[in-house]
Design an enzyme around this catalytic site. Structure first.
Site, PDB file in Angstrom:
ATOM      1  N   HIS A 191       0.867  -1.000  -0.033  1.00  0.00           N
ATOM      2  CA  HIS A 191       0.001   0.030   0.000  1.00  0.00           C
ATOM      3  C   HIS A 191       0.978   1.259   0.108  1.00  0.00           C
ATOM      4  CE1 HIS A 191       0.886   0.170   4.413  1.00  0.00           C
ATOM      5  NE2 HIS A 191       0.445  -1.133   4.404  1.00  0.00           N
ATOM      6  N   HIS A 209       4.284   1.045   2.158  1.00  0.00           N
ATOM      7  CA  HIS A 209       5.342   0.458   1.506  1.00  0.00           C
ATOM      8  C   HIS A 209       5.878   1.408   0.265  1.00  0.00           C
ATOM      9  CE1 HIS A 209       2.831  -2.932   2.808  1.00  0.00           C
ATOM     10  NE2 HIS A 209       4.252  -3.344   3.518  1.00  0.00           N
TER      11      HIS A 209
END
Ligand code: PAF
Length: 284
Positions: free
Chosen positions: A34, A37
């Site tokens: 997501h 990251h």
């Protein structure tokens, strides 16, 4: 971006980059990527010419009653996001590549003291699993620098300490927590929340912020601040595992000479266990 699944192939690629004098950054993940990251990838990109990410749901860091089987596995979507983030190499090994002896991993890395407190009290063995797989991934990828999210603050401190204690030649970088507009820290486990639970989840960030405001205003009554924070979460329908103010460097109780403090919490909400933290530099 190339996706490789074997230790040998990753080593060969990194060796070739090194021979060309290129710096390598590494972002270890468990996938289901997501925006949080993506910020780690951006931090890695900023620090090296080549970026390696790993996607590996590490069985060693899950307890027997935890969500190893249910943990979201979304490799195709992850590959797309990593490509967009200009990742150069994805290491996505099967479990048998990392634990070839079928789980008979005799060598376990334990960061004493730091691994048993806070989340470690509620997830016995979890941080041994994390430290062991991170040490192993460092041995495989051999990066110059590795980026970890500060949302998992205890994990970040443990990895930093492990790297120092074992003299591993890897620079450990922390990347700030990415939040939804209502303050909820992004996490793969947020998908376990129902609509009603999702609406209550920002209470975590609100409680932490309130504690930080009290600390910034000069309060040093940690016990009272901890119980007020705990109550705030309980009132919103969460079940806190802990709510604690610590020294941000070593996670011990704050001392008179602590230069920075961190407020950390883990709280259960439905099927999810939300963890979050906020830090504050103290004036000398
Ligand atoms: O933070 C995570 O996703 C994991 O704990 C890590 C660092 C990739 C080790 O499995």
């Amino acid at each position: 971006m190339e996706t490789l699944t074997t230790v040998e192939a990753v080593r060969a690629q990194v060796r070739a980059w090194r021979a060309a004098g290129v710096r390598v950054a590494f972002v270890p993940t468990m996938g289901n990527l997501h925006a949080g990251h993506m910020s780690l990838l951006a931090a890695a990109r900023f620090r090296a010419e080549r970026v390696v990410a790993s996607v590996f749901v590490n069985p060693l860091q899950f307890g027997p009653a935890e969500d190893f089987q249910a943990y979201p596995r979304t490799l195709e979507d992850d590959e797309k996001l990593l490509r967009e983030a200009h990742c150069d190499l994805l290491f996505a090994p099967p479990v048998s590549e990392i634990y070839p002896d079928g789980g008979a991993q005799l060598t376990i890395v334990t960061v004493r003291n730091l691994s048993g407190m806070l989340c470690g009290q509620f997830r016995p063995g979890h941080f041994d699993g994390v430290a062991t797989v991170v040490a192993k991934l460092f041995g495989i990828v051999a990066p110059d620098v590795a980026v970890f999210g500060e949302k998992d603050y205890q994990q970040f401190i443990i990895v930093r300490r492990m790297t120092r204690d074992l003299a591993l030649p890897v620079e450990i970088v922390g990347a700030p927590t990415v939040r939804a507009t209502d303050g909820l820290a992004l996490s793969s486990r947020n998908r376990y929340l129902s609509a009603d639970e999702r609406a209550r989840a920002p209470a975590v960030h609100q409680a932490l912020q309130q504690t930080i405001e009290q600390l910034a205003a000069g309060s040093r009554d940690y016990a009272t601040m901890e119980s007020v924070g705990w109550q705030k979460l309980a009132t919103a329908g969460l079940r806190p595992d802990y709510y604690s103010v610590r020294d941000a460097f070593d996670l011990q109780s704050p001392r008179a000479n602590s230069r920075e403090v961190v407020v950390l919490t883990a709280a259960r909400l439905g099927r999810a266990r939300l963890i979050d933290n906020l830090r504050l530099a103290l004036r000398p």
